[in-house]
Design a protein around this motif. Structure first.
Motif, short mmCIF file in Angstrom:
data_model
loop_
_atom_site.label_atom_id
_atom_site.label_comp_id
_atom_site.label_asym_id
_atom_site.label_seq_id
_atom_site.Cartn_x
_atom_site.Cartn_y
_atom_site.Cartn_z
N TYR A 42 0.86 -1.18 0.00
CA TYR A 42 0.00 0.00 0.00
C TYR A 42 0.89 1.22 0.00
CZ TYR A 42 -3.19 3.57 1.69
OH TYR A 42 -3.92 4.73 1.83
N HIS A 43 0.58 2.17 -0.88
CA HIS A 43 1.35 3.40 -0.98
C HIS A 43 0.49 4.53 -0.42
CE1 HIS A 43 4.08 1.11 -3.50
NE2 HIS A 43 3.00 0.65 -4.11
N PRO A 44 0.77 4.96 0.84
CA PRO A 44 -0.11 5.92 1.50
C PRO A 44 -0.21 7.28 0.81
CG PRO A 44 1.81 5.45 2.86
CD PRO A 44 1.87 4.53 1.69
N LYS A 45 0.81 7.69 0.10
CA LYS A 45 0.75 9.00 -0.57
C LYS A 45 -0.23 8.99 -1.74
CE LYS A 45 5.30 10.63 0.72
NZ LYS A 45 6.60 11.09 0.28
N THR A 46 -0.36 7.85 -2.40
CA THR A 46 -1.24 7.76 -3.57
C THR A 46 -2.48 6.90 -3.32
OG1 THR A 46 -0.09 5.80 -4.42
CG2 THR A 46 0.75 7.96 -5.13
N ASN A 47 -2.53 6.25 -2.16
CA ASN A 47 -3.59 5.28 -1.84
C ASN A 47 -3.63 4.12 -2.82
OD1 ASN A 47 -4.53 6.54 0.49
ND2 ASN A 47 -5.81 7.94 -0.70
N GLU A 48 -2.53 3.85 -3.48
CA GLU A 48 -2.47 2.77 -4.46
C GLU A 48 -2.15 1.44 -3.78
OE1 GLU A 48 -0.74 3.03 -8.69
OE2 GLU A 48 0.89 2.23 -7.44
N ILE A 49 -2.89 0.42 -4.15
CA ILE A 49 -2.66 -0.94 -3.67
C ILE A 49 -2.08 -1.73 -4.84
CG2 ILE A 49 -3.73 -3.05 -2.79
CD1 ILE A 49 -5.99 -1.21 -1.70
N TYR A 80 -6.66 -2.15 3.45
CA TYR A 80 -6.28 -0.75 3.17
C TYR A 80 -7.44 0.04 2.73
CZ TYR A 80 -1.64 -2.70 3.48
OH TYR A 80 -0.52 -3.35 3.90
#
Length: 80
Positions: A42-49, A80
């Protein structure tokens, strides 16, 4: 492999995790990983899973065994 994994994930999610936005998940294949079959990040800056599946595991196992990896990663994506 990815097309089949994504289709399988969509079927499993529809039945077990209908709230999971399966179409928003990014899928990749790792040709380098040796000790895992799959990984969800999970990439918290982009909300990408992102679900990354390992080519080595795909080659070593039949689809029935490998499809369990896809199913295993979905609850991780769901958190997420």
């Amino acid at each position: 492999m990815l097309d089949r994994a994504q289709a399988h994930a969509a079927d499993v999610a529809a039945e077990h995790f209908p709230e999971l936005p399966i179409e928003a998940i990014k899928w990749t294949v790792s040709h380098r990983a040796q000790r895992m079959a799959g990984k969800t990040t999970y990439h918290p800056k982009t909300n990408e899973i992102t679900i990354s599946l390992t080519w080595n595991a795909f080659e070593q196992h039949n689809w029935e065994q490998f499809s369990s990896t896809v199913r295993h990663e979905l609850p991780h994506a769901r958190q997420y």
